[in-house]
Scaffold this motif. Structure first.
Motif, PDB file in Angstrom:
ATOM      1  N   VAL A 194       0.914  -1.229  -0.248  1.00  0.00           N
ATOM      2  CA  VAL A 194      -0.018  -0.078   0.091  1.00  0.00           C
ATOM      3  C   VAL A 194       0.742   1.303  -0.165  1.00  0.00           C
ATOM      4  CG1 VAL A 194      -1.693   1.283   1.295  1.00  0.00           C
ATOM      5  CG2 VAL A 194      -1.837  -1.452   1.168  1.00  0.00           C
ATOM      6  N   ASP A 195       0.549   1.998  -0.830  1.00  0.00           N
ATOM      7  CA  ASP A 195       1.558   3.427  -1.105  1.00  0.00           C
ATOM      8  C   ASP A 195       3.094   3.066  -1.071  1.00  0.00           C
ATOM      9  OD1 ASP A 195      -0.731   4.910  -1.036  1.00  0.00           O
ATOM     10  OD2 ASP A 195      -0.895   4.983   1.036  1.00  0.00           O
ATOM     11  N   ASP A 196       3.434   2.198  -2.113  1.00  0.00           N
ATOM     12  CA  ASP A 196       4.736   1.713  -2.291  1.00  0.00           C
ATOM     13  C   ASP A 196       5.540   1.175  -0.922  1.00  0.00           C
ATOM     14  OD1 ASP A 196       4.687   2.207  -4.900  1.00  0.00           O
ATOM     15  OD2 ASP A 196       5.073   4.293  -4.185  1.00  0.00           O
ATOM     16  N   ARG A 197       4.751   0.846  -0.043  1.00  0.00           N
ATOM     17  CA  ARG A 197       5.275   0.293   1.382  1.00  0.00           C
ATOM     18  C   ARG A 197       4.723  -1.402   1.342  1.00  0.00           C
ATOM     19  NH1 ARG A 197       2.996   3.227   5.936  1.00  0.00           N
ATOM     20  NH2 ARG A 197       3.583   1.245   7.012  1.00  0.00           N
TER      21      ARG A 197
END
Length: 161
Positions: free
Chosen positions: A58-61
């Motif tokens: 999610v959100d590049d995490r």
């Protein structure tokens, strides 16, 4: 399809039902970095990870890593919501996929396999919820003790909150 026999999510199904279900789905092969599904997409079914590992992003995490044998995407199947995260292959691997339309067809036909699958998904989600709550309770025992004592900590560990 031996890869589904005995899987905990299908434990309520007879061996014949497991075989029928295995044939209703399909095996997909993933290369490292491939997107299985993206956040915001409509759910198209659920997956059992046969080989390899997946990352939940999610959100590049990366929020979680999913090992072989786990189920992914089942929440979208049950709730008919859009995907809440992106799932991508962390390594080369394979998944077994049962499409949502196939599952809905089982439900509408009153097929007992649909009930067995839902029961398996509910048990699996309950197990995962309890694991998360237990882990959270271990991370915050001092807060729990200050705000509610042992009774609150016990309720957290058993998923009663």
């Amino acid at each position: 399809m031996a890869h589904l026999k005995g899987h905990r999510i299908f434990s309520a199904l007879s061996p014949l039902e497991q075989e029928t279900l295995a044939n209703a789905g399909m095996v997909l092969y993933l290369q490292k970095g491939a997107i299985l599904f993206a956040e915001g997409e409509r759910a198209d079914g659920f997956y059992v990870l046969l080989e390899g590992s997946l990352d939940v992003v999610v959100d590049d995490r990366v929020l979680a890593s999913i090992p072989a044998g786990e189920v992914v995407g089942e929440m979208g199947l049950v709730t008919a919501d859009r995907r809440s995260a992106t799932v991508r292959a962390a390594s080369n691997g394979s998944v077994w996929h049962l499409g949502g339309r196939g599952f809905e067809g089982l439900l509408q036909a009153g097929d007992p396999m649909a009930t067995g699958i839902l029961l398996g998904i509910a048990r699996d989600l309950g197990r995962r919820f309890r694991d998360v709550v237990t882990e959270a309770a271990q991370l915050v025992p001092n807060v729990a003790m200050r705000q509610g004592g042992p009774e609150l900590l016990q309720r957290l560990q058993w998923g009663e909150m």
